[in-house]
Design an enzyme around this catalytic site. Structure first.
Site, PDB file in Angstrom:
ATOM      1  N   LYS A 112      44.356  51.854  25.705  1.00 39.44           N
ATOM      2  CA  LYS A 112      43.369  51.297  26.633  1.00 39.44           C
ATOM      3  C   LYS A 112      41.935  51.590  26.203  1.00 39.44           C
ATOM      4  CE  LYS A 112      46.847  50.355  29.319  1.00 39.44           C
ATOM      5  NZ  LYS A 112      47.247  49.086  29.859  1.00 39.44           N
TER       6      LYS A 112
HETATM    7  C1  LIG Z   1      51.229  53.699  26.698  1.00 39.24           C
HETATM    8  C2  LIG Z   1      51.432  52.290  27.146  1.00 39.24           C
HETATM    9  N1  LIG Z   1      52.257  51.513  26.437  1.00 39.24           N
HETATM   10  C3  LIG Z   1      52.485  50.242  26.804  1.00 39.24           C
HETATM   11  C4  LIG Z   1      51.900  49.694  27.931  1.00 39.24           C
HETATM   12  C5  LIG Z   1      52.163  48.264  28.259  1.00 39.24           C
HETATM   13  O1  LIG Z   1      51.044  47.478  27.924  1.00 39.24           O
HETATM   14  P1  LIG Z   1      50.757  46.115  28.697  1.00 39.24           P
HETATM   15  O2  LIG Z   1      50.613  46.467  30.127  1.00 39.24           O
HETATM   16  O3  LIG Z   1      49.504  45.591  28.112  1.00 39.24           O
HETATM   17  O4  LIG Z   1      51.926  45.250  28.467  1.00 39.24           O
HETATM   18  C6  LIG Z   1      51.045  50.474  28.687  1.00 39.24           C
HETATM   19  C7  LIG Z   1      50.366  49.964  29.909  1.00 39.24           C
HETATM   20  O5  LIG Z   1      49.668  49.039  29.905  1.00 39.24           O
HETATM   21  C8  LIG Z   1      50.778  51.789  28.275  1.00 39.24           C
HETATM   22  O6  LIG Z   1      49.907  52.539  28.948  1.00 39.24           O
HETATM   23  N1  LIG Z   2      50.244  50.370  31.814  1.00 39.15           N
HETATM   24  C1  LIG Z   2      49.021  50.102  32.459  1.00 39.15           C
HETATM   25  C2  LIG Z   2      49.199  49.179  33.620  1.00 39.15           C
HETATM   26  C3  LIG Z   2      47.965  48.368  33.867  1.00 39.15           C
HETATM   27  O1  LIG Z   2      47.819  47.482  32.819  1.00 39.15           O
HETATM   28  P1  LIG Z   2      46.505  46.676  32.475  1.00 39.15           P
HETATM   29  O2  LIG Z   2      46.606  46.442  31.016  1.00 39.15           O
HETATM   30  O3  LIG Z   2      46.561  45.446  33.260  1.00 39.15           O
HETATM   31  O4  LIG Z   2      45.323  47.496  32.840  1.00 39.15           O
HETATM   32  C4  LIG Z   2      48.367  51.426  32.824  1.00 39.15           C
HETATM   33  O5  LIG Z   2      48.524  52.346  32.058  1.00 39.15           O
HETATM   34  O6  LIG Z   2      47.715  51.548  33.821  1.00 39.15           O
END
Ligand SMILES: Cc1ncc(COP(=O)(O)O)c(C=O)c1O
Ligand SMILES: N[C@@H](CCOP(=O)(O)O)C(=O)O
Length: 469
Positions: A112
């Site tokens: 993120k």
């Molecule tokens: C460590 C981790 N891996 C994978 C994901 C999944 O990613 P996305 O929500 O973009 O599919 C998340 C949350 O978003 C995450 O925090």
């Molecule tokens: N896995 C995410 C969930 C939120 O996903 P986002 O990509 O829409 O912000 C988290 O870690 O919060």
């Protein structure tokens, strides 16, 4: 560059408008009116650029004249300056064809940060020029929250409230959020699942007077700018492995579908992506969809990969819009039925188009532990549970042609999930020195049930307190 809502009823706007709007007023998600596409020669010219430069140039394609390239260069330079690896997003080879694209070298140790460090600066820049303030409301299953708080803490024009599901994140994840005691930051533990948190955020955006009064903004991947800022690392990896001459495959541990959507976007932009592999834990709605066109919601179940404990993947709506030939009315009706009936009626032709590119894979907790152990034994690589789901998915669904490399998005540092990693390997990954005292820091958060009215009251009180001071 203009952006359209997937549901067709909100006014189109430019990048700045989309950045500040987050969710469209009709409940849809914004997408570019058309995808910027680069020729093979143009892609080749980007190969070998430092990550911040590549990110600035690709973001410029989405921002257009609302953000000159020079301004973006300044922002990407600053955003990635504090990362703990000189490559920002290094590729680590795991076997003859599999690579981990490490996206966790930012301040909060998850992918993120790659977008959020830039997003905080984009907000600051735009708000300063307009002389405005915003209140960010975000939902997190563990990682978005801490990355957003880190990116927005102490910023004068921003208040931020993050909702997390009580007791359903790792302790490190929770503490990374709740130990930030800045006045403009508030944490809310919601008695429910991530899906409840996300529903509450969307409901706040759907409450037009409240949205207007608070000047709400979003940091989740419902905000197009978040997804856009995740596109450069897929291009970076593909170019490093020989694209555009050589195709690549991506394996992405998936929850809200934002990260894999960014990988899909580089394909729309002209890079040869042979397939996209979607990894899930026992919350396997996407795997069931890809296997049997069964997009039906079941309750969210806790797992060892808590960030992916999600059933309703917001960004799937963006793919759906494309699969339905950009028919906004059909997208809106499909989403309405999904919400009303708990099952998404995707026409067979659209489903088949999806399965031509996407491959689904789900792994149990036992399988996740076994994969963490296997990676450690075979490759000497310590992976977090989310990344391990990505590597297991990559082995199951690797392209037949062994010359096509598979890039696994390594989405979190193993130290964020020390209990699971220790259970699998006997090793407890330490936190980096700057977080070494995390367990001793004071925590601050409130607990509320998953109801809109008390949550809005909480957001209002937080915002008023800061705007008054
Ligand atoms: C460590 C981790 N891996 C994978 C994901 C999944 O990613 P996305 O929500 O973009 O599919 C998340 C949350 O978003 C995450 O925090
Ligand atoms: N896995 C995410 C969930 C939120 O996903 P986002 O990509 O829409 O912000 C988290 O870690 O919060």
């Amino acid at each position: 560059m203009r952006y359209l809502s997937t549901r067709g009823q909100a006014a189109p706007r430019d990048f700045e408008g989309v950045l500040l709007a987050g969710l469209a007023e009709d409940g849809g998600l914004f997408l570019p009116e058309s995808w910027p596409s680069l020729s093979p020669a143009e892609w080749r010219a980007l190969r070998g650029l430092p990550y911040p430069e590549l990110a600035a140039r690709l973001m410029h394609l989405f921002a257009g004249e609302t953000l000159p390239l020079g301004t973006l260069r300044g922002m990407t330079g600053a955003a990635y300056a504090g990362f703990g690896h000189p490559a920002i997003a290094p590729l680590v080879q795991l076997d003859h064809r599999t690579f981990a694209l490490e996206l966790f070298h930012g301040p909060t140790l998850a992918f993120k940060d790659m977008a959020m460090q830039l997003l905080g600066r984009l907000f600051d820049h735009v708000l300063a020029r307009r002389g405005e303030r915003i209140t960010i409301v975000g939902a997190t299953s563990g990682d978005t929250g801490s990355a957003a708080i880190e990116a927005c803490r102490d910023r004068a024009a921003i208040d931020i409230v993050i909702l997390h599901p009580e007791g359903r994140t790792s302790e490190v994840q929770r503490r990374q959020m709740t130990t930030v005691l800045s006045d403009n930051v508030a944490n809310l533990a919601v008695q429910g699942s991530f899906d409840d948190c996300q529903d509450l955020v969307k409901a706040m955006f759907g409450d037009a007077p409240f949205r207007e009064e608070m000047r709400l903004a979003a940091v989740n991947s419902i905000n197009w700018a978040r997804v856009a800022a995740q596109i450069p690392y897929y291009a970076y990896a593909a170019l490093a492995l020989g694209a555009p001459e050589r195709p690549v495959a991506f394996s992405v541990p998936t929850g809200n579908f934002g990260n894999v959507l960014a990988a899909w976007a580089v394909r729309e932009m002209g890079l040869p992506v042979e397939r996209l592999i979607v990894g899930s834990n026992r919350n396997d709605i996407l795997t069931r969809f890809l296997a049997a066109n069964d997009m039906s919601v079941k309750g969210v179940e806790p797992s060892l990969s808590p960030s992916m404990d999600i059933q309703v993947s917001s960004n799937f709506e963006r793919l759906l819009f494309e699969l339905l030939g950009r028919d906004a009315a059909a997208t809106a009706e499909t989403m309405r039925r999904f919400r009303a009936e708990g099952r998404m009626p995707v026409p067979d032709a659209a489903w088949k188009r999806a399965t031509g590119l996407f491959h689904g894979f789900a792994l149990s907790d036992e399988g996740t532990l076994a994969e963490i152990r296997r990676l450690q034994e075979v490759a000497g690589y310590l992976a977090d549970p989310h990344t391990a789901i990505g590597t297991a998915a990559a082995r199951t669904h690797a392209p037949e042609d062994p010359g096509i490399p598979v890039v696994v998005a390594a989405t979190a540092h193993p130290a964020k999930f020390p209990d699971a990693v220790e259970r699998a390997t006997g090793m407890r990954p330490p936190l980096p020195p700057r977080l070494a005292d995390l367990y001793e820091r004071e925590e601050r958060y409130s607990v509320l049930r998953a109801d809109l009215a008390p949550v809005e009251d909480f957001v209002r009180a937080h915002t008023r307190r800061n705007r008054a001071g």
